[in-house]
Scaffold this motif. Sequence first.
Motif, mmCIF file in Angstrom:
data_model
loop_
_atom_site.group_PDB
_atom_site.id
_atom_site.type_symbol
_atom_site.label_atom_id
_atom_site.label_comp_id
_atom_site.label_asym_id
_atom_site.label_seq_id
_atom_site.Cartn_x
_atom_site.Cartn_y
_atom_site.Cartn_z
ATOM 1 N N TYR A 1 0.816 -0.837 -0.427
ATOM 2 C CA TYR A 1 0.643 -0.321 0.485
ATOM 3 C C TYR A 1 0.549 1.168 -0.249
ATOM 4 C CZ TYR A 1 -3.228 -3.469 1.956
ATOM 5 O OH TYR A 1 -4.129 -4.469 2.189
ATOM 6 N N GLY A 2 0.361 2.656 -0.227
ATOM 7 C CA GLY A 2 1.118 3.634 -0.587
ATOM 8 C C GLY A 2 0.147 4.672 -0.077
ATOM 9 N N VAL A 3 0.778 5.839 0.897
ATOM 10 C CA VAL A 3 0.780 6.496 1.148
ATOM 11 C C VAL A 3 0.546 8.308 0.739
ATOM 12 C CG1 VAL A 3 -1.136 7.664 2.776
ATOM 13 C CG2 VAL A 3 -0.885 5.220 3.090
ATOM 14 N N THR A 4 0.662 8.965 0.636
ATOM 15 C CA THR A 4 1.616 10.039 0.957
ATOM 16 C C THR A 4 1.033 11.555 1.722
ATOM 17 O OG1 THR A 4 1.828 9.945 -1.597
ATOM 18 C CG2 THR A 4 1.842 12.006 -1.206
ATOM 19 N N PHE A 5 1.493 12.192 2.553
ATOM 20 C CA PHE A 5 1.750 12.439 3.465
ATOM 21 C C PHE A 5 2.349 14.069 3.068
ATOM 22 C CE2 PHE A 5 2.056 8.502 5.160
ATOM 23 C CZ PHE A 5 1.278 8.924 6.708
ATOM 24 N N TYR A 6 2.143 14.681 3.405
ATOM 25 C CA TYR A 6 2.193 16.420 3.634
ATOM 26 C C TYR A 6 2.814 16.934 4.588
ATOM 27 C CZ TYR A 6 3.879 21.147 2.414
ATOM 28 O OH TYR A 6 4.767 22.182 2.401
ATOM 29 N N VAL A 7 4.351 16.819 5.363
ATOM 30 C CA VAL A 7 4.583 16.924 6.124
ATOM 31 C C VAL A 7 5.152 18.772 6.291
ATOM 32 C CG1 VAL A 7 6.840 16.898 7.991
ATOM 33 C CG2 VAL A 7 6.086 14.715 5.797
ATOM 34 N N ALA A 8 4.446 19.770 7.340
ATOM 35 C CA ALA A 8 4.405 21.277 7.302
ATOM 36 C C ALA A 8 5.620 20.736 8.781
ATOM 37 C CB ALA A 8 3.220 21.598 7.705
ATOM 38 N N SER A 9 6.206 22.280 9.102
ATOM 39 C CA SER A 9 6.846 22.291 10.330
ATOM 40 C C SER A 9 5.719 22.300 11.539
ATOM 41 C CB SER A 9 7.757 23.271 10.245
ATOM 42 O OG SER A 9 6.561 24.941 10.835
ATOM 43 N N GLN A 10 6.264 22.384 12.531
ATOM 44 C CA GLN A 10 5.469 22.641 14.363
ATOM 45 C C GLN A 10 4.939 23.889 13.928
ATOM 46 O OE1 GLN A 10 3.745 20.382 15.909
ATOM 47 N NE2 GLN A 10 2.886 21.144 17.208
ATOM 48 N N THR A 11 5.498 24.926 13.156
ATOM 49 C CA THR A 11 5.875 26.220 12.996
ATOM 50 C C THR A 11 4.237 26.907 12.800
ATOM 51 O OG1 THR A 11 7.459 27.091 14.074
ATOM 52 C CG2 THR A 11 6.157 29.025 13.452
ATOM 53 N N LYS A 12 4.385 26.155 11.450
ATOM 54 C CA LYS A 12 3.635 26.240 10.620
ATOM 55 C C LYS A 12 2.077 25.856 10.589
ATOM 56 C CE LYS A 12 6.801 26.836 6.640
ATOM 57 N NZ LYS A 12 7.444 26.582 5.097
ATOM 58 N N TRP A 13 2.024 24.278 10.851
ATOM 59 C CA TRP A 13 1.302 24.216 11.915
ATOM 60 C C TRP A 13 0.068 25.145 12.344
ATOM 61 C CZ3 TRP A 13 -2.787 20.631 10.579
ATOM 62 C CH2 TRP A 13 -3.658 20.641 11.579
ATOM 63 N N GLU A 14 0.659 25.251 13.662
ATOM 64 C CA GLU A 14 0.376 26.121 14.419
ATOM 65 C C GLU A 14 -0.239 27.456 14.273
ATOM 66 O OE1 GLU A 14 3.558 26.466 17.556
ATOM 67 O OE2 GLU A 14 3.065 24.335 18.151
ATOM 68 N N GLU A 15 0.128 28.295 13.372
ATOM 69 C CA GLU A 15 -0.079 29.854 12.592
ATOM 70 C C GLU A 15 -1.855 29.561 12.290
ATOM 71 O OE1 GLU A 15 1.824 30.765 9.862
ATOM 72 O OE2 GLU A 15 3.845 30.988 10.792
ATOM 73 N N PRO A 16 -2.320 28.555 11.704
ATOM 74 C CA PRO A 16 -3.843 28.691 11.316
ATOM 75 C C PRO A 16 -4.238 27.543 11.737
ATOM 76 C CG PRO A 16 -2.559 27.364 9.388
ATOM 77 C CD PRO A 16 -1.671 27.641 9.911
ATOM 78 N N HIS A 17 -3.914 26.825 12.664
ATOM 79 C CA HIS A 17 -4.539 26.016 13.987
ATOM 80 C C HIS A 17 -4.300 26.549 15.879
ATOM 81 C CE1 HIS A 17 -4.185 24.147 10.175
ATOM 82 N NE2 HIS A 17 -5.206 23.873 10.640
ATOM 83 N N PRO A 18 -4.096 27.510 16.205
ATOM 84 C CA PRO A 18 -3.838 27.702 17.778
ATOM 85 C C PRO A 18 -4.582 26.749 18.651
ATOM 86 C CG PRO A 18 -5.426 29.995 16.657
ATOM 87 C CD PRO A 18 -5.114 28.840 15.372
ATOM 88 N N ASP A 19 -5.266 26.929 18.362
ATOM 89 C CA ASP A 19 -6.084 26.054 19.381
ATOM 90 C C ASP A 19 -6.318 24.851 19.166
ATOM 91 O OD1 ASP A 19 -7.052 28.182 20.793
ATOM 92 O OD2 ASP A 19 -8.725 28.274 19.318
ATOM 93 N N ALA A 20 -5.493 23.746 18.203
ATOM 94 C CA ALA A 20 -5.214 22.566 18.030
ATOM 95 C C ALA A 20 -3.984 22.279 19.128
ATOM 96 C CB ALA A 20 -4.646 22.325 16.696
#
Length: 76
Positions: free
Chosen positions: A57-76
């Motif tokens: 099986y193959g799966v493709t992920f897009y990996v973002a930095s923690q900082t880039k993730w937290e910008e649009p998701h401050p409460d996550a």
Amino acid sequence: AISGDANPSYKWEARGNYPMVVEAQAAITNLTFQQEGSATVTLTVADSTATDSPVTYGVTFYVASQTKWEEPHPDA
């Protein structure tokens, strides 16, 4: 899902020499991606008693930095 007397082996691999840490070569594991970008991961399941073995099986992920993730998701 596994039924009967199956005893499969599992092999997690990143394609293209992408740096990835695999916690355990098991059905359930943690994968740690070490750089940003697109990562394609393959899981090969094999069992010598199965007529359809191995299966990959193959799966493709897009990996973002923690900082880039937290910008649009401050409460996550």
